[in-house]
Design a protein around this motif. Structure first.
Motif, PDB file in Angstrom:
ATOM      1  N   PRO A 199       0.827  -1.213   0.000  1.00  0.00           N
ATOM      2  CA  PRO A 199       0.000   0.000   0.000  1.00  0.00           C
ATOM      3  C   PRO A 199       0.857   1.257   0.000  1.00  0.00           C
ATOM      4  O   PRO A 199       1.982   1.254   0.500  1.00  0.00           O
ATOM      5  N   ASN A 200       0.337   2.309  -0.559  1.00  0.00           N
ATOM      6  CA  ASN A 200       0.998   3.611  -0.553  1.00  0.00           C
ATOM      7  C   ASN A 200       0.559   4.365   0.695  1.00  0.00           C
ATOM      8  O   ASN A 200      -0.594   4.794   0.790  1.00  0.00           O
ATOM      9  N   PRO A 201       1.443   4.516   1.696  1.00  0.00           N
ATOM     10  CA  PRO A 201       1.024   5.137   2.961  1.00  0.00           C
ATOM     11  C   PRO A 201       0.504   6.553   2.789  1.00  0.00           C
ATOM     12  O   PRO A 201      -0.460   6.952   3.442  1.00  0.00           O
ATOM     13  N   LEU A 202       1.147   7.353   1.929  1.00  0.00           N
ATOM     14  CA  LEU A 202       0.721   8.728   1.761  1.00  0.00           C
ATOM     15  C   LEU A 202      -0.680   8.797   1.157  1.00  0.00           C
ATOM     16  O   LEU A 202      -1.552   9.518   1.634  1.00  0.00           O
ATOM     17  N   ALA A 203      -0.898   7.992   0.111  1.00  0.00           N
ATOM     18  CA  ALA A 203      -2.210   7.993  -0.526  1.00  0.00           C
ATOM     19  C   ALA A 203      -3.282   7.527   0.447  1.00  0.00           C
ATOM     20  O   ALA A 203      -4.376   8.089   0.505  1.00  0.00           O
ATOM     21  N   ARG A 204      -2.955   6.501   1.229  1.00  0.00           N
ATOM     22  CA  ARG A 204      -3.944   5.985   2.170  1.00  0.00           C
ATOM     23  C   ARG A 204      -4.252   7.010   3.255  1.00  0.00           C
ATOM     24  O   ARG A 204      -5.400   7.165   3.674  1.00  0.00           O
ATOM     25  N   SER A 205      -3.232   7.730   3.749  1.00  0.00           N
ATOM     26  CA  SER A 205      -3.475   8.712   4.803  1.00  0.00           C
ATOM     27  C   SER A 205      -4.352   9.852   4.292  1.00  0.00           C
ATOM     28  O   SER A 205      -5.192  10.377   5.027  1.00  0.00           O
ATOM     29  N   LEU A 206      -4.175  10.247   3.016  1.00  0.00           N
ATOM     30  CA  LEU A 206      -5.020  11.287   2.447  1.00  0.00           C
ATOM     31  C   LEU A 206      -6.454  10.809   2.297  1.00  0.00           C
ATOM     32  O   LEU A 206      -7.408  11.566   2.478  1.00  0.00           O
ATOM     33  N   ARG A 207      -6.607   9.527   1.979  1.00  0.00           N
ATOM     34  CA  ARG A 207      -7.935   8.962   1.747  1.00  0.00           C
ATOM     35  C   ARG A 207      -8.678   8.684   3.052  1.00  0.00           C
ATOM     36  O   ARG A 207      -9.889   8.860   3.140  1.00  0.00           O
ATOM     37  N   THR A 208      -7.957   8.228   4.066  1.00  0.00           N
ATOM     38  CA  THR A 208      -8.595   7.771   5.304  1.00  0.00           C
ATOM     39  C   THR A 208      -8.425   8.722   6.469  1.00  0.00           C
ATOM     40  O   THR A 208      -8.998   8.492   7.529  1.00  0.00           O
ATOM     41  N   SER A 209      -7.608   9.761   6.304  1.00  0.00           N
ATOM     42  CA  SER A 209      -7.257  10.678   7.401  1.00  0.00           C
ATOM     43  C   SER A 209      -6.506   9.957   8.506  1.00  0.00           C
ATOM     44  O   SER A 209      -6.545  10.365   9.667  1.00  0.00           O
ATOM     45  N   ARG A 210      -5.838   8.881   8.150  1.00  0.00           N
ATOM     46  CA  ARG A 210      -4.984   8.144   9.094  1.00  0.00           C
ATOM     47  C   ARG A 210      -3.580   8.074   8.541  1.00  0.00           C
ATOM     48  O   ARG A 210      -3.378   7.935   7.341  1.00  0.00           O
ATOM     49  N   THR A 211      -2.605   8.125   9.436  1.00  0.00           N
ATOM     50  CA  THR A 211      -1.198   8.052   9.020  1.00  0.00           C
ATOM     51  C   THR A 211      -0.604   6.670   9.206  1.00  0.00           C
ATOM     52  O   THR A 211       0.495   6.404   8.730  1.00  0.00           O
ATOM     53  N   LYS A 212      -1.295   5.798   9.935  1.00  0.00           N
ATOM     54  CA  LYS A 212      -0.776   4.467  10.290  1.00  0.00           C
ATOM     55  C   LYS A 212       0.497   4.611  11.131  1.00  0.00           C
ATOM     56  O   LYS A 212       1.421   3.813  11.040  1.00  0.00           O
ATOM     57  N   ILE A 213       0.520   5.643  11.980  1.00  0.00           N
ATOM     58  CA  ILE A 213       1.637   5.854  12.905  1.00  0.00           C
ATOM     59  C   ILE A 213       1.088   5.842  14.329  1.00  0.00           C
ATOM     60  O   ILE A 213       0.062   6.463  14.619  1.00  0.00           O
ATOM     61  N   LEU A 214       1.772   5.117  15.219  1.00  0.00           N
ATOM     62  CA  LEU A 214       1.403   5.052  16.631  1.00  0.00           C
ATOM     63  C   LEU A 214       2.486   5.732  17.458  1.00  0.00           C
ATOM     64  O   LEU A 214       3.672   5.650  17.140  1.00  0.00           O
ATOM     65  N   GLY A 215       2.075   6.398  18.530  1.00  0.00           N
ATOM     66  CA  GLY A 215       3.033   7.010  19.449  1.00  0.00           C
ATOM     67  C   GLY A 215       3.156   6.175  20.716  1.00  0.00           C
ATOM     68  O   GLY A 215       2.145   5.783  21.302  1.00  0.00           O
ATOM     69  N   PHE A 216       4.390   5.881  21.122  1.00  0.00           N
ATOM     70  CA  PHE A 216       4.656   5.106  22.345  1.00  0.00           C
ATOM     71  C   PHE A 216       5.357   6.040  23.330  1.00  0.00           C
ATOM     72  O   PHE A 216       6.454   6.525  23.065  1.00  0.00           O
ATOM     73  N   ILE A 217       4.718   6.294  24.475  1.00  0.00           N
ATOM     74  CA  ILE A 217       5.239   7.244  25.463  1.00  0.00           C
ATOM     75  C   ILE A 217       5.551   6.525  26.769  1.00  0.00           C
ATOM     76  O   ILE A 217       4.733   5.763  27.285  1.00  0.00           O
ATOM     77  N   SER A 218       6.731   6.779  27.330  1.00  0.00           N
ATOM     78  CA  SER A 218       7.067   6.273  28.651  1.00  0.00           C
ATOM     79  C   SER A 218       8.100   7.168  29.294  1.00  0.00           C
ATOM     80  O   SER A 218       8.934   7.763  28.617  1.00  0.00           O
TER      81      SER A 218
END
Length: 349
Positions: A49-68
């Motif tokens: 899949p093309n991440p940029l195209a998908r993020s524009l289409r779905t408003s999601r980046t497929k990126i998670l933030g891990f905080i500790s």
């Protein structure tokens, strides 16, 4: 590069059907055998899949933030991060990990993650405790790792602390111990409370009386060694359940000073399966292994299910040392930890 249109042509379905399947939104919409054919064709053609195209289409980046706060200072961070990273990769996500050293620094790191457009947050503590969730992330999907929130507002995953105490104490009882001491923690965190409760319940179930004089709550260094030494002399325990492997060291030290042999004269069970203590103490320490990898993996799957509104049943969980709970388990979800038998517990005569 293969496209959805090419996959649709070779599979004999519409592009919209291919899109539903490859975006994991096919359940209840696409027949299972057709979804399987689409996935097999996509794999054969090497579809990515093309991440940029998908993020524009779905408003999601497929990126998670891990905080500790404690990633850089604990030996167990690697297991949690590895489990989370493996799950994220399997599910087609990237994960950005940040280490914070206080409230102001935490705010800066969260703001940076938000600028990257993360879809959700994992908020981790490196020992099970109550966590205050920063207000700035409460509008996002959030899952807590090795922590719980006030009122269980957010999904969370933690070790089953009660079963840790119960299983460790039961192991000592099975070895014939009748005067079992608990070397606890001087911080009333959930881990301390749950493990002490499990210890007491195991004694009660075996018909053994709980004696508060056989429990000590210690921190570290000289005062801790002194407290354990007094316990040896005043109560003469034949078994020790220790809050963690580090506290088991005090038991080994006190036994050596008195000419007692671990695994023969007295038995000891710790918690952590800490690599340093596991490789240093002799005889090797029987211990309960904490499910760091499992907590990281489960947390990402639960987070993605929230982000994508996917049914928990659609996730395939790997076989791991400790079995993970259902993704839709109420907070806090708990993992029954594995007891690792070694030589520090005496064989029953």
């Amino acid at each position: 590069m293969a496209t959805m249109k090419e996959i649709a042509r070779q599979t004999g379905v519409s592009v919209s059907t291919v899109s539903l399947v490859l975006n994991n939104r096919d359940e209840g919409r696409v027949k299972p055998h057709i979804a399987q054919q689409v996935r097999q064709t996509a794999e054969r053609l090497g579809y990515a899949p093309n991440p940029l195209a998908r993020s524009l289409r779905t408003s999601r980046t497929k990126i998670l933030g891990f905080i500790s706060e404690e990633i850089a200072t604990t030996p167990f961070a690697g297991g949690i991060i590895l489990g989370a990273q493996d799950a994220a990769s399997t599910l087609g996500y990237m994960m950005i990990t940040v280490n914070t050293d206080g409230v102001s620094n935490e705010d800066d790191e969260i703001a940076a993650l938000q600028r990257y457009g993360v879809d959700g947050f994992l908020y981790a503590k490196m020992s099970n405790r109550l966590a205050q969730i920063p207000q700035s992330i409460t509008d996002y999907p959030v899952v807590l790792v090795d922590a719980t929130s006030e009122g269980h507002r957010f999904p969370s995953i933690q070790p089953d602390e009660f079963r840790i105490g119960y299983d460790a104490t039961k192991r000592l009882i099975e070895a014939g111990c009748t005067k079992i001491a608990y070397i606890g923690c001087d911080d009333d965190m959930p881990a301390q409370i749950g493990r002490l409760q499990g210890y007491r319940q195991a004694l009660e179930n075996a018909g053994l009386r709980f004696d508060e004089r056989r429990t000590v709550a210690i921190g570290g260094n000289g005062p801790a060694l002194s407290a354990v030494s007094k316990l040896f002399d005043n109560e003469g325990p034949d078994g020790f359940f220790c809050f963690n492997d580090a506290r088991a060291w005090y038991v080994y030290e006190c036994a050596a000073r008195r000419g007692l042999t671990i695994g023969q004269d007295i038995s000891v069970v710790g918690v952590d399966n800490h690599r340093v203590f596991a490789e240093t103490l002799h005889p090797r320490l029987t211990t309960v292994e904490l499910p760091h990898y499992e907590m990281g993996y489960w947390a990402v799957c639960r987070l993605v299910s929230e982000i994508e509104d996917r049914p928990p049943s659609s996730f395939i969980m790997p076989a791991t040392t400790a079995q993970m709970p259902a993704l839709d388990a109420p907070a806090p979800a708990s993992i029954h930890c594995t007891l690792i038998n070694k030589e520090s517990v005496a064989r029953q005569a």
